[in-house]
Scaffold this motif. Sequence first.
Motif, PDB file in Angstrom:
ATOM      1  N   VAL A   1      18.390  16.133 -37.791  1.00  0.00           N
ATOM      2  CA  VAL A   1      17.424  16.138 -38.894  1.00  0.00           C
ATOM      3  C   VAL A   1      17.233  14.757 -39.512  1.00  0.00           C
ATOM      4  O   VAL A   1      16.448  14.602 -40.449  1.00  0.00           O
ATOM      5  N   LYS A   2      17.973  13.766 -39.015  1.00  0.00           N
ATOM      6  CA  LYS A   2      17.904  12.382 -39.502  1.00  0.00           C
ATOM      7  C   LYS A   2      18.374  12.290 -40.961  1.00  0.00           C
ATOM      8  O   LYS A   2      18.800  13.273 -41.568  1.00  0.00           O
ATOM      9  N   GLU A   3      18.298  11.076 -41.514  1.00  0.00           N
ATOM     10  CA  GLU A   3      18.854  10.819 -42.849  1.00  0.00           C
ATOM     11  C   GLU A   3      18.169  11.664 -43.916  1.00  0.00           C
ATOM     12  O   GLU A   3      16.944  11.697 -44.001  1.00  0.00           O
ATOM     13  N   ARG A   4      18.988  12.374 -44.683  1.00  0.00           N
ATOM     14  CA  ARG A   4      18.540  13.234 -45.784  1.00  0.00           C
ATOM     15  C   ARG A   4      17.619  14.355 -45.312  1.00  0.00           C
ATOM     16  O   ARG A   4      16.898  14.959 -46.095  1.00  0.00           O
ATOM     17  N   GLY A   5      17.616  14.650 -44.003  1.00  0.00           N
ATOM     18  CA  GLY A   5      16.820  15.752 -43.483  1.00  0.00           C
ATOM     19  C   GLY A   5      15.330  15.499 -43.485  1.00  0.00           C
ATOM     20  O   GLY A   5      14.536  16.433 -43.652  1.00  0.00           O
ATOM     21  N   VAL A   6      14.910  14.230 -43.279  1.00  0.00           N
ATOM     22  CA  VAL A   6      13.487  13.878 -43.373  1.00  0.00           C
ATOM     23  C   VAL A   6      12.639  14.551 -42.295  1.00  0.00           C
ATOM     24  O   VAL A   6      11.413  14.626 -42.427  1.00  0.00           O
ATOM     25  N   MET A   7      13.280  15.036 -41.203  1.00  0.00           N
ATOM     26  CA  MET A   7      12.523  15.674 -40.131  1.00  0.00           C
ATOM     27  C   MET A   7      12.142  17.111 -40.464  1.00  0.00           C
ATOM     28  O   MET A   7      11.426  17.756 -39.707  1.00  0.00           O
ATOM     29  N   LEU A   8      12.612  17.614 -41.612  1.00  0.00           N
ATOM     30  CA  LEU A   8      12.319  18.986 -42.019  1.00  0.00           C
ATOM     31  C   LEU A   8      11.516  18.997 -43.311  1.00  0.00           C
ATOM     32  O   LEU A   8      11.608  18.070 -44.130  1.00  0.00           O
ATOM     33  N   SER A   9      10.755  20.064 -43.515  1.00  0.00           N
ATOM     34  CA  SER A   9      10.046  20.233 -44.787  1.00  0.00           C
ATOM     35  C   SER A   9      11.038  20.660 -45.861  1.00  0.00           C
ATOM     36  O   SER A   9      12.175  21.050 -45.561  1.00  0.00           O
ATOM     37  N   SER A  10      10.609  20.626 -47.111  1.00  0.00           N
ATOM     38  CA  SER A  10      11.507  21.022 -48.205  1.00  0.00           C
ATOM     39  C   SER A  10      11.910  22.485 -48.062  1.00  0.00           C
ATOM     40  O   SER A  10      13.060  22.858 -48.317  1.00  0.00           O
ATOM     41  N   GLY A  11      10.977  23.338 -47.623  1.00  0.00           N
ATOM     42  CA  GLY A  11      11.310  24.749 -47.430  1.00  0.00           C
ATOM     43  C   GLY A  11      12.315  24.946 -46.308  1.00  0.00           C
ATOM     44  O   GLY A  11      13.227  25.772 -46.421  1.00  0.00           O
ATOM     45  N   GLN A  12      12.164  24.179 -45.225  1.00  0.00           N
ATOM     46  CA  GLN A  12      13.112  24.276 -44.111  1.00  0.00           C
ATOM     47  C   GLN A  12      14.501  23.790 -44.526  1.00  0.00           C
ATOM     48  O   GLN A  12      15.517  24.359 -44.123  1.00  0.00           O
ATOM     49  N   ARG A  13      14.527  22.757 -45.327  1.00  0.00           N
ATOM     50  CA  ARG A  13      15.828  22.269 -45.822  1.00  0.00           C
ATOM     51  C   ARG A  13      16.494  23.327 -46.693  1.00  0.00           C
ATOM     52  O   ARG A  13      17.717  23.497 -46.659  1.00  0.00           O
ATOM     53  N   GLN A  14      15.694  24.025 -47.487  1.00  0.00           N
ATOM     54  CA  GLN A  14      16.240  25.093 -48.323  1.00  0.00           C
ATOM     55  C   GLN A  14      16.851  26.204 -47.471  1.00  0.00           C
ATOM     56  O   GLN A  14      17.933  26.731 -47.776  1.00  0.00           O
ATOM     57  N   LEU A  15      16.192  26.537 -46.363  1.00  0.00           N
ATOM     58  CA  LEU A  15      16.708  27.587 -45.482  1.00  0.00           C
ATOM     59  C   LEU A  15      18.047  27.168 -44.870  1.00  0.00           C
ATOM     60  O   LEU A  15      18.964  27.985 -44.740  1.00  0.00           O
ATOM     61  N   ILE A  16      18.142  25.894 -44.496  1.00  0.00           N
ATOM     62  CA  ILE A  16      19.415  25.381 -43.965  1.00  0.00           C
ATOM     63  C   ILE A  16      20.495  25.473 -45.039  1.00  0.00           C
ATOM     64  O   ILE A  16      21.647  25.838 -44.760  1.00  0.00           O
ATOM     65  N   ALA A  17      20.126  25.173 -46.284  1.00  0.00           N
ATOM     66  CA  ALA A  17      21.091  25.243 -47.387  1.00  0.00           C
ATOM     67  C   ALA A  17      21.549  26.684 -47.626  1.00  0.00           C
ATOM     68  O   ALA A  17      22.729  26.935 -47.908  1.00  0.00           O
ATOM     69  N   PHE A  18      20.619  27.642 -47.517  1.00  0.00           N
ATOM     70  CA  PHE A  18      20.996  29.053 -47.669  1.00  0.00           C
ATOM     71  C   PHE A  18      21.976  29.469 -46.579  1.00  0.00           C
ATOM     72  O   PHE A  18      22.965  30.168 -46.836  1.00  0.00           O
TER      73      PHE A  18
END
Length: 586
Positions: free
Chosen positions: A473-490
């Motif tokens: 996902v590269k640094e700070r997860g820049v390859m994902l949208s904010s919603g996708q990052r939230q799903l990973i966090a869940f």
Amino acid sequence: MKPIKIKSTSLKKVLRFAKPYKKRYISVILFAILLSLFAALRPYLLKQTVDSYVSTGNKEGLLHYILLMGFVLFCEVASQFYFVYWANWLGQDIVKDIREKLFSHISAFKMKFYDSEPVGKLVTRTVFDIESIAKIFSQGLFMIISDLFKMVVVLGFMFYMNWKLTLIVLLAMPILLYAIRVFQLKMKGAFQEVRTQVANLNTFVQERLTGMKIVQLFNREDIEYEKFKVINKKHNKAWLRNILYNSIFFPIADTISSITLGFIIWYGGLNIINGDNITSFGDLFAYTMLISMLFNPLRQIADKFNELQMGIIASDRVLELLEIEEFVQTQGTKQAKHFKGEITFKDVRFGYIPEEEVIKGINLNVKAGETIAIVGATGAGKSTIINLLNRFYEIDSGSIMVDGTNINQFQLNSLRKQIAIVLQDVFLFADSILNNITLNNPNITRKDVIQAAKDIGVNDFIMSLPNGYDYNVKERGVMLSSGQRQLIAFLRAYVSNPSILILDEATSSVDTYSEELIQTATEKITQGRTSIVIAHRLATIVNADKIIVMDKGLIVEEGTHQQLIDRETGYYKNLYDSQFAVEAGE
């Protein structure tokens, strides 16, 4: 600038890190002594060769001494190799130990420490300053010891060969020593300024690169560039001052050495021409080498002393950080096993800044397995409650209990293992999705992650990405949208199997599709565990068992959605009506 003396205590503190490498430390000193002996022996052998064999035409003796000189040279080269290699090896191992200790140390700091300390400064301490400490051993301390040994041995050989010529050399020493002293004092201040400007430059660059989106969004490129030019100019000026002192000192040292050599040749040559037996051709050959061996180490000591000073200045900064005691109190001895999840806040008061309370004596009770929501305006204290429950900050007074036990009585790591948080601003590392979910926890297998993803409905989303769970996902997860990052966090929170789940504005600022997945995930992961939801969008928390309404650090209302909405003049009803009106476009 007033000259600053090197603190012997700082050097002693650094040398304590060499204790595990005592044998190597002693070996380096031994090779320094051997290097000095072999280096000083070569000019003496040259004198003997010239006086005893060259001048007399003894070819057999000449070959014998040439071979002997070759053997001594080999021993000198071997000693120098082991001395330099082992000194650098020792320095790097010590730096490795210090860096590991420092990283472990700052990882245990309270969040309050990070609120006031620039990240760039901490990076400078952890990387650049610690690397400078290595120079204490590789370029500074041992090199100085080696040079001092060499000077003592060389002077011994010089007095043994010709004490009168040696006295001429000694007459020049005070002048060079004075120049070295002045140079050392000037360089100390210059090095301190360099380290300060390096830290400032690192801090500025780190902050701007991290916030580049804001810089570009508000067209701040030119303004930030001008600020950078000012800081960079100060950095450049600090280094130029360093270069200036070097440019002045070394030519002066070379001039003193050359003049001394000239006097030796003049005095010794006159004695040979006059037929006196005070000097010989061998003496002149030997002294040509010996003066260089005496003056060069003396000159280099000043340079190496600067490396030592830079290392000690850096060590002062690192040791100062190691001496900071901004730790979360960890006297708790109880192992926090799986909680039932009953949470009690009793008259809790807290402020990030003394005398400025953010939480003003709240009382709160959350039953085991209950889902509560906390709402309120920005700055009401919602997220602060979460920070206090996780002991990121220490409360000023009152108590926080889980299952009837004060959280201070639990081992900190075990307490946090039982609490999972999904934040609004999800932080992902430059690594695979799998590693961002497990955080390299060996107890969580790939199979566990895939099953958990299927349970909460995010497996299809992950598998749609290139390489699936191995997608970087590269640094700070820049390859994902904010919603996708939230799903990973869940998913990260779910696989940790917490007793208490906290969602801090976790559904804000996401697209409709992601929100639907998040709602499904939320329903799944909140089942059977105590959950605290901090929400901005009130429509997402209408089914909560209890809603806590906060305002200016106080709980002003609590109850179910229906109970609160029935209060005609209630804070929650006004908040809900105004939000509903906005969403309806009224």
